[in-house]
Design a protein around this motif. Structure first.
Motif, PDB file in Angstrom:
ATOM      1  N   LEU A  53      -8.646  22.349   3.432  1.00 54.04           N
ATOM      2  CA  LEU A  53      -9.578  21.601   4.249  1.00 54.04           C
ATOM      3  C   LEU A  53     -10.550  20.885   3.325  1.00 54.04           C
ATOM      4  O   LEU A  53     -10.859  21.390   2.247  1.00 54.04           O
ATOM      5  N   PRO A  54     -11.049  19.742   3.729  1.00 55.00           N
ATOM      6  CA  PRO A  54     -12.040  19.081   2.884  1.00 55.00           C
ATOM      7  C   PRO A  54     -13.233  20.000   2.733  1.00 55.00           C
ATOM      8  O   PRO A  54     -13.552  20.760   3.624  1.00 55.00           O
ATOM      9  N   GLY A  55     -13.882  19.962   1.593  1.00 54.05           N
ATOM     10  CA  GLY A  55     -14.991  20.866   1.351  1.00 54.05           C
ATOM     11  C   GLY A  55     -14.891  21.365  -0.058  1.00 54.05           C
ATOM     12  O   GLY A  55     -14.186  20.782  -0.878  1.00 54.05           O
ATOM     13  N   PRO A  56     -15.626  22.448  -0.332  1.00 57.73           N
ATOM     14  CA  PRO A  56     -15.637  22.929  -1.714  1.00 57.73           C
ATOM     15  C   PRO A  56     -14.234  23.279  -2.200  1.00 57.73           C
ATOM     16  O   PRO A  56     -13.389  23.699  -1.415  1.00 57.73           O
ATOM     17  N   ILE A  57     -14.058  23.121  -3.481  1.00 60.14           N
ATOM     18  CA  ILE A  57     -12.764  23.426  -4.093  1.00 60.14           C
ATOM     19  C   ILE A  57     -12.544  24.928  -4.037  1.00 60.14           C
ATOM     20  O   ILE A  57     -13.468  25.710  -4.266  1.00 60.14           O
ATOM     21  N   ASN A  58     -11.334  25.331  -3.752  1.00 58.36           N
ATOM     22  CA  ASN A  58     -11.007  26.744  -3.660  1.00 58.36           C
ATOM     23  C   ASN A  58     -10.164  27.155  -4.862  1.00 58.36           C
ATOM     24  O   ASN A  58      -8.990  26.809  -4.967  1.00 58.36           O
ATOM     25  N   VAL A  59     -10.790  27.892  -5.753  1.00 56.69           N
ATOM     26  CA  VAL A  59     -10.138  28.274  -7.009  1.00 56.69           C
ATOM     27  C   VAL A  59      -8.899  29.137  -6.749  1.00 56.69           C
ATOM     28  O   VAL A  59      -7.845  28.940  -7.368  1.00 56.69           O
ATOM     29  N   VAL A  60      -9.042  30.080  -5.807  1.00 55.63           N
ATOM     30  CA  VAL A  60      -7.914  30.969  -5.517  1.00 55.63           C
ATOM     31  C   VAL A  60      -6.710  30.154  -5.055  1.00 55.63           C
ATOM     32  O   VAL A  60      -5.574  30.376  -5.483  1.00 55.63           O
ATOM     33  N   ASN A  61      -7.007  29.182  -4.205  1.00 56.61           N
ATOM     34  CA  ASN A  61      -5.958  28.302  -3.709  1.00 56.61           C
ATOM     35  C   ASN A  61      -5.227  27.588  -4.846  1.00 56.61           C
ATOM     36  O   ASN A  61      -4.004  27.516  -4.870  1.00 56.61           O
ATOM     37  N   ILE A  62      -6.002  27.064  -5.769  1.00 52.70           N
ATOM     38  CA  ILE A  62      -5.413  26.340  -6.897  1.00 52.70           C
ATOM     39  C   ILE A  62      -4.532  27.273  -7.719  1.00 52.70           C
ATOM     40  O   ILE A  62      -3.401  26.934  -8.077  1.00 52.70           O
ATOM     41  N   LEU A  63      -5.047  28.468  -7.991  1.00 46.95           N
ATOM     42  CA  LEU A  63      -4.303  29.407  -8.825  1.00 46.95           C
ATOM     43  C   LEU A  63      -3.053  29.905  -8.117  1.00 46.95           C
ATOM     44  O   LEU A  63      -2.007  30.095  -8.738  1.00 46.95           O
ATOM     45  N   GLU A  64      -3.165  30.108  -6.815  1.00 49.64           N
ATOM     46  CA  GLU A  64      -1.993  30.591  -6.081  1.00 49.64           C
ATOM     47  C   GLU A  64      -0.898  29.534  -6.057  1.00 49.64           C
ATOM     48  O   GLU A  64       0.280  29.832  -6.161  1.00 49.64           O
ATOM     49  N   ARG A  65      -1.308  28.290  -5.925  1.00 47.96           N
ATOM     50  CA  ARG A  65      -0.300  27.220  -5.937  1.00 47.96           C
ATOM     51  C   ARG A  65       0.334  27.071  -7.307  1.00 47.96           C
ATOM     52  O   ARG A  65       1.516  26.749  -7.412  1.00 47.96           O
ATOM     53  N   ALA A  66      -0.493  27.266  -8.330  1.00 47.44           N
ATOM     54  CA  ALA A  66       0.032  27.107  -9.688  1.00 47.44           C
ATOM     55  C   ALA A  66       1.000  28.237 -10.033  1.00 47.44           C
ATOM     56  O   ALA A  66       1.878  28.062 -10.886  1.00 47.44           O
ATOM     57  N   GLY A  67       0.834  29.388  -9.381  1.00 47.76           N
ATOM     58  CA  GLY A  67       1.734  30.519  -9.620  1.00 47.76           C
ATOM     59  C   GLY A  67       1.396  31.264 -10.896  1.00 47.76           C
ATOM     60  O   GLY A  67       0.639  30.792 -11.741  1.00 47.76           O
ATOM     61  N   LEU A  71      -2.490  38.307 -10.777  1.00 49.63           N
ATOM     62  CA  LEU A  71      -3.344  39.443 -11.150  1.00 49.63           C
ATOM     63  C   LEU A  71      -4.788  38.989 -11.353  1.00 49.63           C
ATOM     64  O   LEU A  71      -5.728  39.685 -10.978  1.00 49.63           O
ATOM     65  N   PHE A  72      -4.950  37.805 -11.912  1.00 51.00           N
ATOM     66  CA  PHE A  72      -6.302  37.267 -12.065  1.00 51.00           C
ATOM     67  C   PHE A  72      -6.901  36.982 -10.686  1.00 51.00           C
ATOM     68  O   PHE A  72      -8.074  37.275 -10.441  1.00 51.00           O
ATOM     69  N   VAL A  73      -6.081  36.443  -9.795  1.00 51.27           N
ATOM     70  CA  VAL A  73      -6.549  36.181  -8.427  1.00 51.27           C
ATOM     71  C   VAL A  73      -6.990  37.479  -7.768  1.00 51.27           C
ATOM     72  O   VAL A  73      -8.039  37.546  -7.125  1.00 51.27           O
ATOM     73  N   ARG A  74      -6.191  38.533  -7.987  1.00 56.44           N
ATOM     74  CA  ARG A  74      -6.531  39.819  -7.396  1.00 56.44           C
ATOM     75  C   ARG A  74      -7.895  40.302  -7.923  1.00 56.44           C
ATOM     76  O   ARG A  74      -8.720  40.816  -7.179  1.00 56.44           O
ATOM     77  N   LEU A  75      -8.105  40.102  -9.200  1.00 60.91           N
ATOM     78  CA  LEU A  75      -9.372  40.521  -9.811  1.00 60.91           C
ATOM     79  C   LEU A  75     -10.538  39.665  -9.290  1.00 60.91           C
ATOM     80  O   LEU A  75     -11.628  40.166  -9.036  1.00 60.91           O
ATOM     81  N   LEU A  76     -10.291  38.381  -9.120  1.00 58.93           N
ATOM     82  CA  LEU A  76     -11.332  37.499  -8.573  1.00 58.93           C
ATOM     83  C   LEU A  76     -11.736  37.957  -7.176  1.00 58.93           C
ATOM     84  O   LEU A  76     -12.917  38.001  -6.840  1.00 58.93           O
ATOM     85  N   LYS A  77     -10.718  38.333  -6.393  1.00 62.25           N
ATOM     86  CA  LYS A  77     -11.008  38.750  -5.023  1.00 62.25           C
ATOM     87  C   LYS A  77     -11.688  40.116  -5.011  1.00 62.25           C
ATOM     88  O   LYS A  77     -12.666  40.323  -4.285  1.00 62.25           O
ATOM     89  N   SER A 180      -3.271  27.555 -23.527  1.00 62.54           N
ATOM     90  CA  SER A 180      -1.867  27.148 -23.525  1.00 62.54           C
ATOM     91  C   SER A 180      -1.538  26.186 -22.399  1.00 62.54           C
ATOM     92  O   SER A 180      -0.373  25.871 -22.178  1.00 62.54           O
ATOM     93  N   GLY A 181      -2.558  25.691 -21.711  1.00 63.69           N
ATOM     94  CA  GLY A 181      -2.273  24.695 -20.686  1.00 63.69           C
ATOM     95  C   GLY A 181      -3.497  24.416 -19.834  1.00 63.69           C
ATOM     96  O   GLY A 181      -4.443  25.202 -19.816  1.00 63.69           O
ATOM     97  N   THR A 182      -3.476  23.256 -19.185  1.00 60.68           N
ATOM     98  CA  THR A 182      -4.540  22.917 -18.241  1.00 60.68           C
ATOM     99  C   THR A 182      -3.977  23.052 -16.836  1.00 60.68           C
ATOM    100  O   THR A 182      -2.992  22.401 -16.493  1.00 60.68           O
ATOM    101  N   ILE A 183      -4.567  23.919 -16.055  1.00 57.24           N
ATOM    102  CA  ILE A 183      -4.073  24.148 -14.698  1.00 57.24           C
ATOM    103  C   ILE A 183      -4.695  23.156 -13.732  1.00 57.24           C
ATOM    104  O   ILE A 183      -4.060  22.683 -12.805  1.00 57.24           O
ATOM    105  N   TYR A 184      -5.957  22.831 -13.986  1.00 58.09           N
ATOM    106  CA  TYR A 184      -6.689  21.971 -13.059  1.00 58.09           C
ATOM    107  C   TYR A 184      -7.834  21.316 -13.816  1.00 58.09           C
ATOM    108  O   TYR A 184      -8.467  21.945 -14.662  1.00 58.09           O
ATOM    109  N   ASN A 185      -8.110  20.051 -13.500  1.00 62.36           N
ATOM    110  CA  ASN A 185      -9.213  19.358 -14.164  1.00 62.36           C
ATOM    111  C   ASN A 185      -9.630  18.184 -13.301  1.00 62.36           C
ATOM    112  O   ASN A 185      -8.851  17.257 -13.091  1.00 62.36           O
TER     113      ASN A 185
END
Ligand SMILES: *[C@@H]1O[C@H](CO)[C@@H](O)[C@H](O)[C@H]1NC(C)=O
Ligand SMILES: *[C@@H]1O[C@H](CO)[C@@H](O)[C@H](O)[C@H]1NC(C)=O
Ligand SMILES: *[C@@H]1O[C@H](CO)[C@@H](O)[C@H](O)[C@H]1NC(C)=O
Ligand SMILES: *[C@@H]1O[C@H](CO)[C@@H](O)[C@H](O)[C@H]1NC(C)=O
Length: 263
Positions: A53-67, A71-77, A180-185
């Motif tokens: 949805l338009p609005g603030p960027i959702n980091v978890v969403n980005i990471l989940e899509r990136a695959g 485990l990092f997502v789990r820790l964030l949550k 080792s890579g850029t996931i989002y910028n």
């Protein structure tokens, strides 16, 4: 006669104590309150939509899509850092940089590494992976060390960056790794992939001063500093020997023990 008398006083005493105990306990047994009526449950939120949805960027969403950052997502949550990030990203002027360790990075940790951390230290560990400024890939060439993270800056929470050409190395004093890579910028939020979990010294290095160069074995080994002595534990309560009252000869322990099962 004397003994009998003592025994009698003792039982009186016990009766008295039991009674006082009961009385003093009774306020705790507060009258049972009528159960409060459970508030009507709000309907469960609709399942997360895949198009953000338009609005603030959702980091978890980005990471989940990136695959492969589950485990990092789990820790964030688990540390509620995900919701904090959402709020921060909605308000920040300096942007945010996140170093996201891959699942492989987590599985490379020694068994039990995360479980050994308190909840507070897990929060620190996550915050150590987040810098409260946006750092573009090229800005790593000029950032000053130690890098500021949400876990603080420098000392035993140091996160240092060195670059060779476009390669960016990170050291914490415990581990060395490379971006080792850029996931989002998006010029406000940058998320970089790292292949090792960033372990800060404060949590993962032995809490010792830098080891001095090994010296020849000393002839006299200094005894370890003495710990303050505990007050000596007395075998029996301090009662004058000539006090022959029943209470004294029973000993305080015994009476407590008796009260325990009598009351
Ligand atoms: C983002 O910030 C705006 C302005 O402060 C606020 O109105 C809005 O509710 C915030 N949204 C979220 C999801 O925090
Ligand atoms: C970065 O790390 C690589 C591989 O670990 C190493 O070869 C290189 O010398 C490091 N560069 C700097 C500037 O530390
Ligand atoms: C990080 O860099 C600072 C400043 O150069 C230095 O004092 C510190 O020792 C470094 N720490 C680590 C772990 O490399
Ligand atoms: C990290 O790199 C530094 C300097 O390049 C080296 O002295 C240190 O031993 C390395 N630490 C680990 C854990 O690899």
């Amino acid at each position: 006669m004397k003994l009998q008398h003592s025994a009698f006083s003792l039982s009186l005493l016990i009766l008295f104590i039991c009674h006082t105990k009961t009385v003093s306990l009774s306020p705790a047994a507060a009258p049972v309150q009528a159960p409060t009526v459970a508030p009507v449950q709000a309907p469960p939120p609709p399942a997360a939509q895949i198009p953000v949805l338009p609005g603030p960027i959702n980091v978890v969403n980005i990471l989940e899509r990136a695959g492969h950052y589950s485990l990092f997502v789990r820790l964030l949550k688990a540390t509620q850092s995900d919701t904090e990030l959402t709020v921060e990203l909605n308000h920040t002027h300096n942007g945010i940089t996140i170093f996201a360790p891959t699942d492989g990075a987590f599985s490379g940790l020694k068994v039990g590494t995360l479980n050994s951390l308190s909840d507070g230290d897990k929060v620190k560990l996550v915050k150590f992976h987040i810098s409260p400024i946006y750092i573009s890939p090229s800005q790593f060439q000029t950032v000053s060390n130690p890098l500021k993270t949400q876990a603080g800056k420098g000392g035993r929470m140091a996160l240092n960056v060195t670059t060779t050409g476009s390669a960016v190395n990170i050291t914490t004093g415990v581990i060395n790794t490379t971006i080792s890579g850029t996931i989002y910028n998006d010029n406000q939020l940058a998320i970089y992939q790292i292949d090792q979990v960033l372990l800060p010294m404060e949590l993962f290095a032995p809490n010792l001063p830098p080891a001095p160069a090994p010296a020849p074995a000393p002839l006299v080994v200094a005894p370890p500093p003495e710990k303050p002595k505990k007050a000596p534990v007395l075998e029996s309560p301090t009662v004058p020997i000539d006090d022959v009252s029943g209470v004294a000869s029973f000993g305080v322990h015994k009476i407590e023990e008796m009260l325990h099962w009598m009351c």
